[in-house]
Design a protein around this motif. Sequence first.
Motif, mmCIF file in Angstrom:
data_model
loop_
_atom_site.group_PDB
_atom_site.id
_atom_site.type_symbol
_atom_site.label_atom_id
_atom_site.label_comp_id
_atom_site.label_asym_id
_atom_site.label_seq_id
_atom_site.Cartn_x
_atom_site.Cartn_y
_atom_site.Cartn_z
ATOM 1 N N THR A 43 63.394 0.281 -29.221
ATOM 2 C CA THR A 43 64.584 -0.335 -28.626
ATOM 3 C C THR A 43 65.630 -0.626 -29.693
ATOM 4 O O THR A 43 66.826 -0.367 -29.500
ATOM 5 C CB THR A 43 64.198 -1.637 -27.905
ATOM 6 N N ALA A 44 65.199 -1.186 -30.818
ATOM 7 C CA ALA A 44 66.125 -1.513 -31.905
ATOM 8 C C ALA A 44 66.783 -0.262 -32.472
ATOM 9 O O ALA A 44 67.986 -0.251 -32.757
ATOM 10 C CB ALA A 44 65.387 -2.273 -33.002
ATOM 11 N N LEU A 45 66.003 0.805 -32.635
ATOM 12 C CA LEU A 45 66.573 2.039 -33.164
ATOM 13 C C LEU A 45 67.623 2.599 -32.215
ATOM 14 O O LEU A 45 68.699 3.053 -32.652
ATOM 15 C CB LEU A 45 65.470 3.077 -33.399
ATOM 16 N N ARG A 46 67.338 2.575 -30.932
ATOM 17 C CA ARG A 46 68.316 3.087 -29.969
ATOM 18 C C ARG A 46 69.582 2.245 -29.957
ATOM 19 O O ARG A 46 70.684 2.761 -29.760
ATOM 20 C CB ARG A 46 67.668 3.175 -28.589
ATOM 21 N N ALA A 47 69.451 0.953 -30.209
ATOM 22 C CA ALA A 47 70.635 0.099 -30.335
ATOM 23 C C ALA A 47 71.439 0.488 -31.577
ATOM 24 O O ALA A 47 72.676 0.550 -31.534
ATOM 25 C CB ALA A 47 70.226 -1.369 -30.413
ATOM 26 N N VAL A 48 70.751 0.785 -32.659
ATOM 27 C CA VAL A 48 71.431 1.213 -33.888
ATOM 28 C C VAL A 48 72.185 2.519 -33.657
ATOM 29 O O VAL A 48 73.306 2.711 -34.145
ATOM 30 C CB VAL A 48 70.418 1.350 -35.045
ATOM 31 N N PHE A 49 71.586 3.438 -32.898
ATOM 32 C CA PHE A 49 72.290 4.681 -32.555
ATOM 33 C C PHE A 49 73.618 4.375 -31.867
ATOM 34 O O PHE A 49 74.627 5.051 -32.109
ATOM 35 C CB PHE A 49 71.427 5.543 -31.624
ATOM 36 N N ARG B 192 71.501 -9.459 -35.065
ATOM 37 C CA ARG B 192 71.856 -9.028 -33.719
ATOM 38 C C ARG B 192 70.583 -9.005 -32.873
ATOM 39 O O ARG B 192 69.496 -8.716 -33.386
ATOM 40 C CB ARG B 192 72.494 -7.632 -33.745
ATOM 41 N N TYR B 193 70.718 -9.281 -31.587
ATOM 42 C CA TYR B 193 69.547 -9.352 -30.708
ATOM 43 C C TYR B 193 69.708 -8.373 -29.542
ATOM 44 O O TYR B 193 70.775 -8.275 -28.934
ATOM 45 C CB TYR B 193 69.362 -10.776 -30.183
ATOM 46 N N VAL B 194 68.639 -7.640 -29.277
ATOM 47 C CA VAL B 194 68.642 -6.673 -28.180
ATOM 48 C C VAL B 194 67.408 -6.903 -27.317
ATOM 49 O O VAL B 194 66.349 -7.296 -27.813
ATOM 50 C CB VAL B 194 68.669 -5.216 -28.698
ATOM 51 N N ALA B 195 67.556 -6.671 -26.026
ATOM 52 C CA ALA B 195 66.432 -6.803 -25.096
ATOM 53 C C ALA B 195 65.526 -5.586 -25.226
ATOM 54 O O ALA B 195 65.987 -4.443 -25.186
ATOM 55 C CB ALA B 195 66.938 -6.935 -23.669
ATOM 56 N N SER B 196 64.234 -5.840 -25.384
ATOM 57 C CA SER B 196 63.263 -4.764 -25.568
ATOM 58 C C SER B 196 62.853 -4.156 -24.224
ATOM 59 O O SER B 196 62.804 -4.844 -23.206
ATOM 60 C CB SER B 196 62.034 -5.311 -26.288
ATOM 61 N N PHE B 197 62.553 -2.847 -24.254
ATOM 62 C CA PHE B 197 62.136 -2.138 -23.043
ATOM 63 C C PHE B 197 60.807 -1.428 -23.264
ATOM 64 O O PHE B 197 60.481 -1.017 -24.378
ATOM 65 C CB PHE B 197 63.195 -1.112 -22.629
ATOM 66 N N ARG B 198 60.060 -1.297 -22.184
ATOM 67 C CA ARG B 198 58.764 -0.629 -22.258
ATOM 68 C C ARG B 198 58.941 0.870 -22.461
ATOM 69 O O ARG B 198 59.912 1.466 -21.995
ATOM 70 C CB ARG B 198 57.945 -0.887 -20.993
ATOM 71 N N LEU B 199 57.950 1.466 -23.126
ATOM 72 C CA LEU B 199 57.924 2.909 -23.319
ATOM 73 C C LEU B 199 57.290 3.576 -22.111
ATOM 74 O O LEU B 199 56.520 2.946 -21.374
ATOM 75 C CB LEU B 199 57.116 3.257 -24.570
ATOM 76 N N PRO B 200 57.576 4.857 -21.883
ATOM 77 C CA PRO B 200 56.879 5.583 -20.824
ATOM 78 C C PRO B 200 55.373 5.524 -21.046
ATOM 79 O O PRO B 200 54.904 5.499 -22.183
ATOM 80 C CB PRO B 200 57.400 7.017 -20.969
ATOM 81 N N THR B 201 54.610 5.499 -19.965
ATOM 82 C CA THR B 201 53.159 5.373 -20.093
ATOM 83 C C THR B 201 52.485 6.684 -20.415
ATOM 84 O O THR B 201 51.350 6.699 -20.876
ATOM 85 C CB THR B 201 52.556 4.817 -18.797
ATOM 86 N N SER B 202 53.154 7.824 -20.180
ATOM 87 C CA SER B 202 52.544 9.116 -20.485
ATOM 88 C C SER B 202 52.409 9.270 -21.985
ATOM 89 O O SER B 202 53.254 8.838 -22.752
ATOM 90 C CB SER B 202 53.381 10.261 -19.916
ATOM 91 N N ALA B 203 51.317 9.883 -22.430
ATOM 92 C CA ALA B 203 51.048 10.029 -23.857
ATOM 93 C C ALA B 203 51.970 11.071 -24.461
ATOM 94 O O ALA B 203 52.240 12.110 -23.854
ATOM 95 C CB ALA B 203 49.596 10.442 -24.076
ATOM 96 N N PRO B 204 52.459 10.842 -25.670
ATOM 97 C CA PRO B 204 53.281 11.847 -26.338
ATOM 98 C C PRO B 204 52.453 13.079 -26.677
ATOM 99 O O PRO B 204 51.260 12.994 -26.916
ATOM 100 C CB PRO B 204 53.750 11.130 -27.607
ATOM 101 N N GLN B 205 53.107 14.228 -26.724
ATOM 102 C CA GLN B 205 52.402 15.478 -26.955
ATOM 103 C C GLN B 205 52.571 16.030 -28.360
ATOM 104 O O GLN B 205 51.856 16.925 -28.762
ATOM 105 C CB GLN B 205 52.893 16.534 -25.939
ATOM 106 N N GLY B 206 53.509 15.557 -29.105
ATOM 107 C CA GLY B 206 53.716 16.080 -30.451
ATOM 108 C C GLY B 206 55.125 15.811 -30.905
ATOM 109 O O GLY B 206 55.945 15.254 -30.180
ATOM 110 N N ALA B 207 55.425 16.220 -32.150
ATOM 111 C CA ALA B 207 56.715 15.876 -32.746
ATOM 112 C C ALA B 207 57.886 16.446 -31.975
ATOM 113 O O ALA B 207 58.957 15.860 -31.930
ATOM 114 C CB ALA B 207 56.749 16.361 -34.187
#
Length: 346
Positions: free
Chosen positions: A169-175, A56-71
């Motif tokens: 992107t792939a994981l969100r498609a699996v969801f 299966r093929y899904v279009a990839s999307f960019r992540l937010p540019t702000s840095a993650p802060q933790g789990a």
Amino acid sequence: MVSIGGDARPYVDPELAALVEANPPDVNADFCVWREASEAAFVEPPLPAGYVRESRYVASFRLPTSAPQGASEPAEPAAHSEPEPTGRDVEVRVIAREGVPAGAVMFVIHGGGYVAGRAKFEDARCLELIAEFSEYLWPGGEKALVTAAPDYALAPDYPHPGGLEDTATALRAVFEWFEGVPVVLYGDSAGSGMIRQLLARLSDAELARLAGVIALEPCLSARMDTGSFETYAGAATWSREAAEFSWDAYFAPGTDRGVIEPPISQVSAGFPLVWIGVNPVDTLRDEGIAWYTALADAGAKVELHAFPGTFHGWLAGLGTRSWARVKESLRPFLADAVEEWEWRRG
């Protein structure tokens, strides 16, 4: 004779050592050679009766540019922002039992130092995972495990966060494809490192979709400053030289490399169960142990395993005693993860 332990003299599993002697590592600074050798050696495994395999093929999307802060404090997009396409399509290889409902999905992220590997190389492992754990979790055959493996963009062609964007992107498609079904992340080496980065980017609601995390011999930190990196710097199967090449390829010049391992202060209530496996003989051993410690201190339900004599790249070698030990350890972990996920959902 291949020097598994570099200058150290640890116990090494004779079965695994013989396999390395027969298949000398081809990791080097020429990633094109590495990829070509892997492609040349690949033989697509035939599908057993009753199995289906689909790309299966899904279009990839960019992540937010702000840095993650933790789990428990993932990066969030700015208000009213629209996701921006990367222009890449991501193949997700899905393998399942034909006509059998999905009881859980294992999202399998391949290794390869972030510069090599393909989702299709995991087909044989995925078939074994489905056969092994479907029978254990649902002995009556009413459900079965499904695997989904993303073919994410590789460095240096696409430096960070290219591969992470594709994987998210792939994981969100699996969801979406498997709504109401627990998802377990499975990764080996760089695949486990991708899991570490992914967990910091998911929202609490997305983390709650995950039942478990299985991280084998995780490749996590570009700092390469642990004791095991010093001890096994000259090891044949993942030396300091190989690691330096890999990380230099993964990051564009001037990138803050610390962004891939934000501090973990507190995990969310819906954070998945975590299984981490490290090798006693491995440059990456101590960073895997440090990740375990950080998760445990932050409130995660996490377990740590090390099997005698294993070293990088061969912990999960198909058909080996070490892989049999890994699978034996994973059976109760997966049962607990799925049961707890179902309990949380009421």
